[in-house]
Design a protein around this motif. Structure first.
Motif, PDB file in Angstrom:
ATOM      1  N   ALA A  94      32.608  79.110  28.376  1.00  0.00           N
ATOM      2  CA  ALA A  94      32.939  79.348  27.418  1.00  0.00           C
ATOM      3  C   ALA A  94      31.851  80.196  26.547  1.00  0.00           C
ATOM      4  CB  ALA A  94      32.960  77.864  26.611  1.00  0.00           C
ATOM      5  N   ALA A  95      30.486  79.841  27.095  1.00  0.00           N
ATOM      6  CA  ALA A  95      29.163  80.661  26.413  1.00  0.00           C
ATOM      7  C   ALA A  95      29.454  80.621  25.042  1.00  0.00           C
ATOM      8  CB  ALA A  95      28.887  81.832  27.291  1.00  0.00           C
ATOM      9  N   GLY A  96      29.966  79.699  24.297  1.00  0.00           N
ATOM     10  CA  GLY A  96      30.086  80.001  22.758  1.00  0.00           C
ATOM     11  C   GLY A  96      31.359  80.573  22.110  1.00  0.00           C
ATOM     12  N   GLN A  97      31.992  80.801  23.139  1.00  0.00           N
ATOM     13  CA  GLN A  97      33.542  81.388  22.850  1.00  0.00           C
ATOM     14  C   GLN A  97      34.638  80.334  23.323  1.00  0.00           C
ATOM     15  OE1 GLN A  97      34.068  85.258  24.316  1.00  0.00           O
ATOM     16  NE2 GLN A  97      31.927  85.824  23.960  1.00  0.00           N
ATOM     17  N   ARG A  98      35.625  80.899  22.639  1.00  0.00           N
ATOM     18  CA  ARG A  98      36.721  79.756  23.111  1.00  0.00           C
ATOM     19  C   ARG A  98      37.237  80.048  24.583  1.00  0.00           C
ATOM     20  NH1 ARG A  98      41.057  79.575  18.608  1.00  0.00           N
ATOM     21  NH2 ARG A  98      42.259  78.283  20.122  1.00  0.00           N
ATOM     22  N   VAL A  99      37.690  79.355  25.231  1.00  0.00           N
ATOM     23  CA  VAL A  99      38.308  79.343  26.610  1.00  0.00           C
ATOM     24  C   VAL A  99      39.592  78.643  26.558  1.00  0.00           C
ATOM     25  CG1 VAL A  99      36.217  80.169  27.825  1.00  0.00           C
ATOM     26  CG2 VAL A  99      36.724  77.736  27.820  1.00  0.00           C
ATOM     27  N   ALA A 100      40.510  78.890  27.396  1.00  0.00           N
ATOM     28  CA  ALA A 100      41.871  78.167  27.710  1.00  0.00           C
ATOM     29  C   ALA A 100      41.670  77.905  29.142  1.00  0.00           C
ATOM     30  CB  ALA A 100      43.044  79.056  27.287  1.00  0.00           C
ATOM     31  N   VAL A 101      41.960  76.370  29.417  1.00  0.00           N
ATOM     32  CA  VAL A 101      42.157  75.932  30.677  1.00  0.00           C
ATOM     33  C   VAL A 101      43.677  75.812  31.086  1.00  0.00           C
ATOM     34  CG1 VAL A 101      41.622  74.011  32.179  1.00  0.00           C
ATOM     35  CG2 VAL A 101      40.038  74.513  30.153  1.00  0.00           C
ATOM     36  N   VAL A 102      43.950  76.491  31.893  1.00  0.00           N
ATOM     37  CA  VAL A 102      45.352  76.713  32.628  1.00  0.00           C
ATOM     38  C   VAL A 102      45.414  76.469  33.849  1.00  0.00           C
ATOM     39  CG1 VAL A 102      47.276  78.164  32.810  1.00  0.00           C
ATOM     40  CG2 VAL A 102      45.703  78.917  30.889  1.00  0.00           C
ATOM     41  N   PRO A 103      45.833  75.001  34.108  1.00  0.00           N
ATOM     42  CA  PRO A 103      45.413  74.533  35.589  1.00  0.00           C
ATOM     43  C   PRO A 103      46.930  74.960  36.319  1.00  0.00           C
ATOM     44  CG  PRO A 103      46.079  72.788  34.004  1.00  0.00           C
ATOM     45  CD  PRO A 103      46.160  73.899  33.055  1.00  0.00           C
ATOM     46  N   ILE A 104      46.677  75.016  37.528  1.00  0.00           N
ATOM     47  CA  ILE A 104      47.778  75.359  38.424  1.00  0.00           C
ATOM     48  C   ILE A 104      48.813  74.072  38.236  1.00  0.00           C
ATOM     49  CG2 ILE A 104      48.483  75.734  40.896  1.00  0.00           C
ATOM     50  CD1 ILE A 104      45.676  76.970  41.278  1.00  0.00           C
ATOM     51  N   PRO A 105      50.107  74.573  38.188  1.00  0.00           N
ATOM     52  CA  PRO A 105      50.908  73.210  37.991  1.00  0.00           C
ATOM     53  C   PRO A 105      50.981  72.393  39.171  1.00  0.00           C
ATOM     54  CG  PRO A 105      52.098  75.505  37.337  1.00  0.00           C
ATOM     55  CD  PRO A 105      50.778  75.692  37.978  1.00  0.00           C
ATOM     56  N   THR A 106      50.940  71.167  39.023  1.00  0.00           N
ATOM     57  CA  THR A 106      51.255  70.315  39.972  1.00  0.00           C
ATOM     58  C   THR A 106      52.544  70.343  40.621  1.00  0.00           C
ATOM     59  OG1 THR A 106      49.606  68.607  39.116  1.00  0.00           O
ATOM     60  CG2 THR A 106      50.948  67.612  40.605  1.00  0.00           C
ATOM     61  N   GLY A 107      52.932  70.178  41.799  1.00  0.00           N
ATOM     62  CA  GLY A 107      54.138  70.284  42.305  1.00  0.00           C
ATOM     63  C   GLY A 107      54.878  68.951  42.008  1.00  0.00           C
ATOM     64  N   ALA A 108      56.368  68.969  41.726  1.00  0.00           N
ATOM     65  CA  ALA A 108      57.021  67.910  41.237  1.00  0.00           C
ATOM     66  C   ALA A 108      56.820  66.763  42.492  1.00  0.00           C
ATOM     67  CB  ALA A 108      58.581  68.311  41.212  1.00  0.00           C
ATOM     68  N   ALA A 109      57.030  67.169  43.761  1.00  0.00           N
ATOM     69  CA  ALA A 109      56.894  66.083  44.739  1.00  0.00           C
ATOM     70  C   ALA A 109      55.363  65.272  44.693  1.00  0.00           C
ATOM     71  CB  ALA A 109      57.132  66.648  46.210  1.00  0.00           C
ATOM     72  N   ALA A 110      54.342  66.057  44.589  1.00  0.00           N
ATOM     73  CA  ALA A 110      53.058  65.772  44.466  1.00  0.00           C
ATOM     74  C   ALA A 110      52.949  64.530  43.139  1.00  0.00           C
ATOM     75  CB  ALA A 110      52.118  66.867  44.391  1.00  0.00           C
ATOM     76  N   PHE A 111      53.529  65.151  41.950  1.00  0.00           N
ATOM     77  CA  PHE A 111      53.551  64.495  40.884  1.00  0.00           C
ATOM     78  C   PHE A 111      54.243  63.025  41.168  1.00  0.00           C
ATOM     79  CE2 PHE A 111      55.008  62.828  36.653  1.00  0.00           C
ATOM     80  CZ  PHE A 111      53.935  62.630  36.115  1.00  0.00           C
ATOM     81  N   ARG A 112      55.295  63.018  41.584  1.00  0.00           N
ATOM     82  CA  ARG A 112      56.152  61.840  42.032  1.00  0.00           C
ATOM     83  C   ARG A 112      55.300  60.913  42.985  1.00  0.00           C
ATOM     84  NH1 ARG A 112      60.407  65.326  42.245  1.00  0.00           N
ATOM     85  NH2 ARG A 112      60.348  65.483  44.700  1.00  0.00           N
ATOM     86  N   ARG A 113      54.583  61.255  43.814  1.00  0.00           N
ATOM     87  CA  ARG A 113      54.013  60.747  44.798  1.00  0.00           C
ATOM     88  C   ARG A 113      52.549  60.033  44.026  1.00  0.00           C
ATOM     89  NH1 ARG A 113      52.807  64.410  48.002  1.00  0.00           N
ATOM     90  NH2 ARG A 113      50.860  64.849  47.595  1.00  0.00           N
TER      91      ARG A 113
END
Length: 137
Positions: A94-113
């Protein structure tokens, strides 16, 4: 020791009897990750295809073991160990600026597990929202 600290310690000890813990790295009993095994917090910046990529910890066997415990063994308490590294990387990025955190999506199977998304768990500990990009078609 304050009363609050004494109560927290007593509850942790009682919880350890019911649900024993061991270090995710060295298997020492009584802690999720002992002080000697915590990842080395070090903000690293690399440029990949013209994009600055920030990291909050050295990637080594310790960090990998902690992340495996969090992702594969359901040890959500390990988020407390990794979130400071993520926070350091975010502050540096950020260093004083706005940043966006865009995570790599969790796969549906991993989320269910797992029943949870690892990036959301880590970001939630920091009070940082994740930005979801719309799915491309």
């Amino acid at each position: 020791m304050t009363v609050r600290a004494a109560v927290v310690a007593a509850l942790r000890d009682a919880g350890g009897l019911l649900l024993p813990q061991e270090c995710a790295v060295c298997s020492r009993t009584g802690v999720a990750c002992c002080v000697g095994c915590r990842p080395e917090l070090q903000t690293l910046v690399r440029t990949v295809h013209g994009l600055a990529v920030h990291s909050g910890a050295v990637w080594d066997e310790r960090t990998a073991a902690i992340l495996r415990g969090l992702k594969e063994d359901g040890r959500t308490g390990l988020a407390r160990v990794l979130s400071p590294a993520l926070g350091a990387a975010l502050r540096r990025a950020a260093a004083g600026q706005r940043v966006a955190v865009v995570p790599i999506p969790t796969g549906a199977a991993a989320f269910r597990r797992r029943g949870y998304r690892v990036p959301d768990l880590l970001l939630g500990r920091l009070g940082v929202p994740a930005v979801r990009l719309p799915a491309s078609s």
